[in-house]
Design an enzyme around this catalytic site. Structure first.
Site, PDB file in Angstrom:
ATOM      1  N   HIS A 114     -21.305  32.058 -45.500  1.00  0.00           N
ATOM      2  CA  HIS A 114     -20.624  33.304 -45.838  1.00  0.00           C
ATOM      3  C   HIS A 114     -20.494  33.470 -47.332  1.00  0.00           C
ATOM      4  O   HIS A 114     -20.455  34.574 -47.853  1.00  0.00           O
ATOM      5  CB  HIS A 114     -19.255  33.346 -45.179  1.00  0.00           C
ATOM      6  CG  HIS A 114     -19.331  33.736 -43.745  1.00  0.00           C
ATOM      7  ND1 HIS A 114     -19.208  32.842 -42.729  1.00  0.00           N
ATOM      8  CD2 HIS A 114     -19.580  34.928 -43.175  1.00  0.00           C
ATOM      9  CE1 HIS A 114     -19.356  33.468 -41.577  1.00  0.00           C
ATOM     10  NE2 HIS A 114     -19.583  34.734 -41.820  1.00  0.00           N
ATOM     11  N   CYS A 174     -40.689  46.902 -42.932  1.00  0.00           N
ATOM     12  CA  CYS A 174     -39.274  46.686 -43.239  1.00  0.00           C
ATOM     13  C   CYS A 174     -38.975  45.241 -43.602  1.00  0.00           C
ATOM     14  O   CYS A 174     -37.836  44.892 -43.887  1.00  0.00           O
ATOM     15  CB  CYS A 174     -38.383  47.158 -42.098  1.00  0.00           C
ATOM     16  SG  CYS A 174     -38.629  46.225 -40.587  1.00  0.00           S
ATOM     17  N   GLU A 189     -43.970  42.183 -35.469  1.00  0.00           N
ATOM     18  CA  GLU A 189     -43.605  40.974 -36.220  1.00  0.00           C
ATOM     19  C   GLU A 189     -44.143  39.716 -35.555  1.00  0.00           C
ATOM     20  O   GLU A 189     -43.795  38.607 -35.945  1.00  0.00           O
ATOM     21  CB  GLU A 189     -42.092  40.894 -36.446  1.00  0.00           C
ATOM     22  CG  GLU A 189     -41.241  41.012 -35.207  1.00  0.00           C
ATOM     23  CD  GLU A 189     -39.745  40.999 -35.523  1.00  0.00           C
ATOM     24  OE1 GLU A 189     -39.335  40.632 -36.634  1.00  0.00           O
ATOM     25  OE2 GLU A 189     -38.976  41.354 -34.608  1.00  0.00           O
ATOM     26  N   ASP A 229     -41.072  37.677 -40.142  1.00  0.00           N
ATOM     27  CA  ASP A 229     -41.487  36.939 -38.947  1.00  0.00           C
ATOM     28  C   ASP A 229     -43.000  36.948 -38.780  1.00  0.00           C
ATOM     29  O   ASP A 229     -43.575  35.947 -38.351  1.00  0.00           O
ATOM     30  CB  ASP A 229     -40.797  37.515 -37.701  1.00  0.00           C
ATOM     31  CG  ASP A 229     -39.391  36.971 -37.559  1.00  0.00           C
ATOM     32  OD1 ASP A 229     -39.222  35.745 -37.728  1.00  0.00           O
ATOM     33  OD2 ASP A 229     -38.455  37.757 -37.315  1.00  0.00           O
TER      34      ASP A 229
HETATM   35  C1  PEP Z   1     -38.814  40.653 -40.320  1.00  0.00           C
HETATM   36  O1  PEP Z   1     -39.004  39.731 -39.520  1.00  0.00           O
HETATM   37  O2  PEP Z   1     -39.580  40.925 -41.266  1.00  0.00           O
HETATM   38  C2  PEP Z   1     -37.623  41.514 -40.194  1.00  0.00           C
HETATM   39  C3  PEP Z   1     -37.478  42.605 -40.901  1.00  0.00           C
HETATM   40  O3  PEP Z   1     -36.654  41.088 -39.333  1.00  0.00           O
HETATM   41  P1  PEP Z   1     -35.611  39.901 -39.675  1.00  0.00           P
HETATM   42  O4  PEP Z   1     -35.828  39.513 -41.109  1.00  0.00           O
HETATM   43  O5  PEP Z   1     -34.274  40.469 -39.419  1.00  0.00           O
HETATM   44  O6  PEP Z   1     -36.034  38.870 -38.710  1.00  0.00           O
HETATM   45 MG    MG Z   2     -37.832  39.631 -37.727  1.00  0.00          MG
END
Ligand code: PEP
Ligand code: MG
Length: 543
Positions: A188, A502, A431, A455
């Site tokens: 945290h 993203c 992903e 991922d």
């Molecule tokens: C990713 O895997 O790129 C993603 C945006 O999801 P997270 O980072 O939340 O796993």
């Molecule tokens: Mg992800």
């Protein structure tokens, strides 16, 4: 001059004098007592004093770092009432006939060790919370207890570790940056640092604290994770220059607010922002993002004692949608599992959690939890421009199951006369390599794709994203990743779907041109990187 390296958890450059922050490591004495009732009363009094302090800290955190981040102090208040913890303290006082400080200290250490031995990184990080609570209780038993975290003006705070409550008590006006020897990015403390918006580096190693002294000159480069103690004149000048450039860059970027994301030769792209909490929407608007490309909804579930209710979720989604006033908000459904765990899900311990029961797999098995979230999402859709996105897809039948559950939820809402938006886009995260490779089969079933490069990189390159040891092999620019992105982009467009990115790679401006050339429609980045990416887009020519 000494140079140390750690993990930058909040960007920026700071130059200043060190304040060494050492929690008072008072030796706790073991005193035999006659009157155990008195010791038990002292413990109860300390608990109520600690409770008062924590509720004040919670209020301060609420104002400064938002509800989600402040929640940890609510949890600390709950920990004070934990039956196991209390029984252990009382048991030690009664059985061993010892002072309350000693009983708390032993209990705190036992509980911290228990957390430390857990496999799960999130639970391991909770040892800091238990230690924090125990030392607060002990200091509440001493005469001269005050709850200040005094720091000099304009100082860089160096500590072995900072407990969450210590982090939030640091006076933001006085502290230029902070550096800790220990700590994990999952803690945290690291999360709070990011939301305080000051440069912060963690996990530098104990050597730093063994060598650094009050008033030492220090440079903190939160971008590279570099800490320089007592820099020579040349290094100092170099970083003063860097800091000025950083400042000028940030000021210059502000001029890009309200401008289009368009290349010199007229190619347009959407630049959206990623968020994890309702409180982050302010940053999204401040940085002029065109929408929200990823709301990681699992953060509504983490750090809680129980599932957020449909109503609590509805209110969170509604607030985000209303605040974005018609701009698109992509909310990703629960992506729990692997590194993101919450006790009350009672997920089994797994040998390979990243390859295990996570994301959509949990939702497709625990359908009640999933449908509660879907209902909250559909109800909230009446208040803005919602798109719903599903994580960790590997197969087309998963989309079929998801869509049939969406239909079921909509039918229920119809039966109850509850309104919902009629134009809700449905998308999936790309992903996993499987999803990218069958993107031609998946695209006709959805309105959009969003590439999760974090991922996608770990699964394509077989590099655990939590494991620092394989960092060198975890090349996000690997041709395999870029080919998968390009392939998915072609398949999305062939089937009339749009595609965004993203994952963290979206804010890597050395690839912005590559992505635009591929035809990617949207890049979704942390709010503070929106203008940086806009700048990159506006200075390039594609043809
Ligand atoms: C990713 O895997 O790129 C993603 C945006 O999801 P997270 O980072 O939340 O796993
Ligand atoms: Mg992800």
């Amino acid at each position: 001059m000494f140079v140390y390296y750690g993990k930058g958890v909040s960007g920026g450059i700071a130059l200043g004098r060190v304040t060494v922050f050492e929690r008072e490591h008072k030796q706790i004495r073991r005193d035999g007592v006659e009157d155990t009732t008195l010791e038990k009363r002292r413990f109860e009094n300390a608990k109520s004093k600690a409770h008062d302090q924590l509720s004040k800290i919670y209020e301060k955190a609420l104002r400064e770092v938002g509800e989600t981040n402040a929640e940890i102090f609510n949890i600390h208040m709950m920990m004070l009432e934990d039956d196991d913890y209390n029984e252990s303290v009382i048991g030690i006082i009664e059985k061993q006939k010892v002072n309350a400080e000693y009983a708390v200290s032993v209990t705190g250490e036992n509980f911290a060790m228990m957390f430390a031995s857990m496999d799960d990184a999130y639970m391991r990080a909770r040892q800091a919370d238990v230690r924090d609570i125990s030392s607060r209780l002990i200091s509440c038993m001493s005469e001269e207890n005050d709850d200040k975290t005094e720091t000099e003006n304009n100082s860089i705070v160096c500590a072995y570790d900072l407990a969450p409550s210590e982090t939030v008590l640091l006076d933001k006006e006085k502290v230029l940056a902070f550096v800790t020897s220990r700590g994990s990015a999952n803690s945290h403390t690291a999360i709070l640092a990011g939301s305080m918006n000051i440069p912060a580096i963690i996990s530098v190693g104990d050597e730093l604290m063994q060598n650094v002294k009050d008033k030492d000159m220090m440079i903190v480069d939160g971008y590279s994770g570099r800490v320089i103690v007592n820099p020579d004149k040349k290094t100092l000048e170099k970083y003063e220059k860097k800091q000025n450039e950083d400042f000028v860059k940030k000021e210059r970027l502000k001029r890009l607010k309200g401008k289009d994301n368009v290349t010199k030769d007229g190619r347009r792209i959407n630049i959206y922002a990623n968020i994890g909490a309702v409180e982050n929407v302010g940053d999204v608007l401040l940085n002029d993002a065109g929408g929200i490309g990823l709301f990681r909804s699992e953060f509504l579930y983490l750090g809680k004692e129980d599932y957020p209710t449909e109503q609590q979720q509805f209110e969170a989604y509604k607030t985000v949608l209303e605040s974005m006033a018609g701009k698109k908000v992509v909310i990703r459904t629960l992506d729990i599992g692997a590194d993101k765990q919450a006790d009350y899900f009672h997920l089994e311990k797994e040998e390979n959690p990243a390859l295990g029961f996570r994301g959509i797999r949990v939702c497709l098995e625990k359908t009640d939890i999933f449908k509660t979230q879907l209902r909250a999402l559909y109800r909230a859709s009446a208040f803005g421009n919602l798109a719903i996105m599903f994580p960790m897809i590997t197969n087309d039948w998963e989309i079929d199951e998801i869509l049939s559950m969406c239909d079921e939820v909509k039918r229920q809402l119809d039966d109850n006369g509850i309104p919902y938006g009629d134009n809700i886009e449905i998308g999936i995260m790309i992903e996993t390599p499987a999803a990218a490779i069958i993107s031609d089969i998946l695209a006709p079933k959805v309105d959009f794709f969003s590439i999760g490069t974090n991922d996608l990189t770990q699964y394509t390159l077989a590099c655990d994203r939590q494991n620092g040891q394989v960092g060198r092999f975890c090349d996000t620019h690997h041709k395999a990743i870029l080919r998968l992105i390009e392939f998915a982009t072609k398949n999305a467009h062939k089937n009339g779907a749009w595609i965004g990115i993203c994952g963290e790679l979206a804010q890597d401006t050395s690839l912005t041109e590559t992505f635009i050339r591929m035809g990617v429609d949207e890049l979704s980045v942390t709010p503070s990187n929106v203008l940086k990416v806009r700048q990159r887009v506006r200075e390039m020519k594609i043809e």
